[in-house]
Design a protein around this motif. Sequence first.
Motif, short mmCIF file in Angstrom:
data_model
loop_
_atom_site.label_atom_id
_atom_site.label_comp_id
_atom_site.label_asym_id
_atom_site.label_seq_id
_atom_site.Cartn_x
_atom_site.Cartn_y
_atom_site.Cartn_z
N GLN A 1 0.83 -1.21 0.00
CA GLN A 1 0.00 0.00 0.00
C GLN A 1 0.86 1.26 0.00
N MET A 2 1.98 1.21 0.71
CA MET A 2 2.86 2.38 0.71
C MET A 2 3.54 2.55 -0.64
N TYR A 3 3.79 1.46 -1.33
CA TYR A 3 4.37 1.53 -2.67
C TYR A 3 3.42 2.27 -3.62
N PHE A 4 2.14 1.95 -3.53
CA PHE A 4 1.15 2.70 -4.33
C PHE A 4 1.23 4.19 -4.01
N ASP A 5 1.31 4.51 -2.72
CA ASP A 5 1.31 5.91 -2.29
C ASP A 5 2.57 6.65 -2.73
N ARG A 6 3.72 5.96 -2.75
CA ARG A 6 4.95 6.63 -3.14
C ARG A 6 5.03 6.83 -4.65
N LEU A 7 4.46 5.92 -5.41
CA LEU A 7 4.41 6.12 -6.85
C LEU A 7 3.40 7.21 -7.21
N ASP A 8 2.31 7.27 -6.48
CA ASP A 8 1.21 8.18 -6.80
C ASP A 8 0.74 8.87 -5.51
N PRO A 9 1.57 9.78 -4.97
CA PRO A 9 1.26 10.35 -3.65
C PRO A 9 0.00 11.19 -3.61
N ASN A 10 -0.39 11.76 -4.73
CA ASN A 10 -1.58 12.61 -4.74
C ASN A 10 -2.83 11.86 -5.19
N HIS A 11 -2.68 10.55 -5.43
CA HIS A 11 -3.80 9.67 -5.76
C HIS A 11 -4.58 10.15 -7.00
N THR A 12 -3.85 10.48 -8.05
CA THR A 12 -4.50 10.94 -9.29
C THR A 12 -4.22 10.02 -10.47
N LEU A 13 -3.34 9.04 -10.33
CA LEU A 13 -2.99 8.17 -11.47
C LEU A 13 -3.61 6.79 -11.35
N PHE A 14 -3.35 6.08 -10.25
CA PHE A 14 -3.95 4.76 -10.08
C PHE A 14 -5.45 4.91 -9.84
N LEU A 15 -6.24 4.11 -10.53
CA LEU A 15 -7.66 4.01 -10.23
C LEU A 15 -7.86 3.06 -9.05
N GLN A 16 -8.99 3.16 -8.39
CA GLN A 16 -9.27 2.24 -7.29
C GLN A 16 -9.27 0.80 -7.80
N SER A 17 -9.71 0.60 -9.03
CA SER A 17 -9.71 -0.75 -9.61
C SER A 17 -8.29 -1.27 -9.78
N ASP A 18 -7.33 -0.38 -10.09
CA ASP A 18 -5.93 -0.80 -10.16
C ASP A 18 -5.45 -1.29 -8.80
N ILE A 19 -5.75 -0.50 -7.77
CA ILE A 19 -5.32 -0.85 -6.42
C ILE A 19 -5.92 -2.20 -6.01
N ASP A 20 -7.21 -2.36 -6.25
CA ASP A 20 -7.89 -3.60 -5.85
C ASP A 20 -7.32 -4.80 -6.60
N GLU A 21 -7.15 -4.65 -7.92
CA GLU A 21 -6.65 -5.76 -8.74
C GLU A 21 -5.24 -6.18 -8.32
N LEU A 22 -4.36 -5.20 -8.20
CA LEU A 22 -2.96 -5.51 -7.91
C LEU A 22 -2.78 -5.98 -6.46
N THR A 23 -3.61 -5.46 -5.55
CA THR A 23 -3.55 -5.93 -4.16
C THR A 23 -4.01 -7.38 -4.07
N LYS A 24 -5.08 -7.71 -4.78
CA LYS A 24 -5.58 -9.09 -4.79
C LYS A 24 -4.55 -10.05 -5.37
N LYS A 25 -3.84 -9.58 -6.41
CA LYS A 25 -2.89 -10.43 -7.10
C LYS A 25 -1.59 -10.62 -6.32
N TYR A 26 -1.12 -9.54 -5.65
CA TYR A 26 0.21 -9.59 -5.04
C TYR A 26 0.23 -9.42 -3.52
N GLY A 27 -0.89 -8.99 -2.93
CA GLY A 27 -0.87 -8.63 -1.51
C GLY A 27 -0.39 -9.74 -0.59
#
Length: 760
Positions: free
Chosen positions: A74-100
């Motif tokens: 989750q912190m990796y998502f935040d450091r790549l996209d600190p202002n939360h304007t690039l990753f969609l929530q669906s990206d976060i959900d998909e990649l978290t499910k796959k790699y979390g």
Amino acid sequence: MKKQSTQWLLSAAAVGIAGVIFSQSYHAAEAADKGAFETTPEQKLTTRQVAALLDRSHYLNQPLDTAMGQRILQMYFDRLDPNHTLFLQSDIDELTKKYGDTFAERLKRGDLTAGKAIFERYRLRSNQYYDFAKKFLKSDINLKRNDSIVLDREEAQPFTSTKAQRDYWQRQLAFQVISMTLAQEGDKARDKLYMENPDLTLGQDLILAEERTPAEVLLNRLNRQSQQLSRLTGDEIMETLLNTATLTYDPHSNYYAPIQATEMQVQSSLQLEGIGVTIRPYRKNPDYTQIVTLVDGGPAAKTGKIKPNDLILGIAQDGKDMKDVVGWSTREVVALIRGKRGTDVVLKVKQPNTPDTAARLVTITRDIIEQEDSGVEHRVIEIERDNQKPARIGVLEIPSFYLNYQARRNGEKYRSVSIDTQKALEALNKQDIDGLVVDLRNNPGGSLDEVARMLGLFIKQGPLVQIRDNRGNVQVYKDEDGGHQLYDGKMVVITNLASASASEIFAAAIQDYGRGLVVGSTTTGKGSAQIQLDSLALGSATLTQRKFYRITGGSTQNKGVVPDVELVNIYDGADFDERSQKNPLKWDTIKTSPYKPEGKFSSDTLQTLNQQSTIRQTTNPQFVYLNELNKIRNMEDEKRPVKLNIDDRRAHMKDVEAKTLQAENVRRKAMGKPEYKDWTTYQAALEAEFEERSHLKESERPKLPENEVFIIEAAQLMLDADGTEEPVKQSDEVVIDPTTEVVTDVEVDPDLNTAPKQDS
């Protein structure tokens, strides 16, 4: 068996340079050579090494388990996209499910595929943003909209739809065009003023003559950002992932790729291997890197062919082909220029306002550059006293607790803050000073050995700081020199929010012993110690393994050192202190170490000093000015909606400008200086002064009155407090647990702490 010990790093500077590659949430990306991101055996090994350190050796004793892996993800998502304007929530959900569930285990195996896959998704979204921005900036943009934007989305959730994301992108770009349009209005007004009054430039080339539209300038910036992102190496991508993992444990455990490891060495030793120039983006066109100054006697200066203001067009490193570096970041340019002592680098340079055909090729042999201006500085000032002879006050300005460990280990001549401070105190003692101001403002910390040696110059004898490891073992660093003090006179220490770590140890000990006052602002609150490791396959790391405590038993972690007398906080509203970081270690206490105060200021004395200082701060034009600037800065809040209407924004800016100009003119009038007639004249004067100062060595720059006022007030408080200390009683000495280990001098174990390799 010989007992091993190590050199502990007490510095907050690491956060500032620790691999923050993706610092903006709207970087663009172009297609890059996929081969550049193939994982190498060295990267796999480095990943396993860092994972093992976190799993087994961090102060928290927190295993790198599934839950911790999910936090790192989750912190990796935040450091790549600190202002939360690039990753969609669906990206976060998909990649978290796959790699979390497997993220931690992958790191321990040296498997970077998950990190690379997430980076590729980031790159895809960046490309989409760039394509959108390119199209939008080439259209007719409405600058008088009725909607608004919240610029700071750090606490906001990612967008749930492409439509909502694109809407934000559009508003973000409109805001940037509005801001750039207003900035260009100011630039053109200054250009006109310079042409009509060339004496205002102080001989500097300050006319911008910008002919591009705001949209064209922004497109150029995005192109430059995308090109920088496309040039990122696999090491730098690995750095972001591994540094994210370490920062999830605490804010001061860091991983540095080879380039960043060199930066860490420069900060800690004041020494680098290079050519002796300072550089920055060229103010008229940031695509170019400009040489600002040359180090006297440095390799570049010795050639006689490199000039201040030269623009760097290309660099050929160690016999390799010339690389065109137009559009490169200063970090990338520095990485090419630096290299091992005795090797050659070729620079292709030209002066501004000349054609590329006028460029020169200059071969320079790299050598060791000592950053002399960065060390301890000392001077004497006079403080006027009512009906008394002016007091002569020594001033020690200490930028960091630096130590060239590698040179010391090799038996070579080396610099350190304690050596430089000893020389400075010897010089000041010969000048018959009436007191001493120790300035630790903006000091990020440094070596634990050095701060202990420093304190021994001021304190008779006794414990200096306590260090506890993750097993609960406590060591006490102690001064046992028979009561010798190189300086035993009156003293005061100045701190601010940017005084961190080793600075806090110094200030806390001076305060606890009653050796002198501590004045200024509450410090950073960085109360942890890191071991520096360069035995990794690639780069280096710092790992938090201990916390330090005051001799009274309280930690400085999070809380910092609270001054005896508060002065204006120039960082009011800033959020870089420990209390504002993610995942900080908690504050706690241990037992007190036995010590006998040398003095003691009563609560009544401190209350009186605060009252007297408050009166001076409300009437002194410099403090009044700084307080006004704090109020003006608070007018800008990126967490609040900003209207996307250029007329509204212009009115707001005019209000800010008017208040700032008024604050400056009130100050100038009190100083007997002429007032600025308008904002443009004021900005022109500031710009000319900044440019002029940038060409001077730090030690040669005139002291700024808004900075010097803290020195004067600190000296005044020290003199006011003279003779007010309460007598120290025998009962003031506190007894400690006799099982506590005492350390009087720490020798560095070379296997545990070697300086980072200076790879380029």
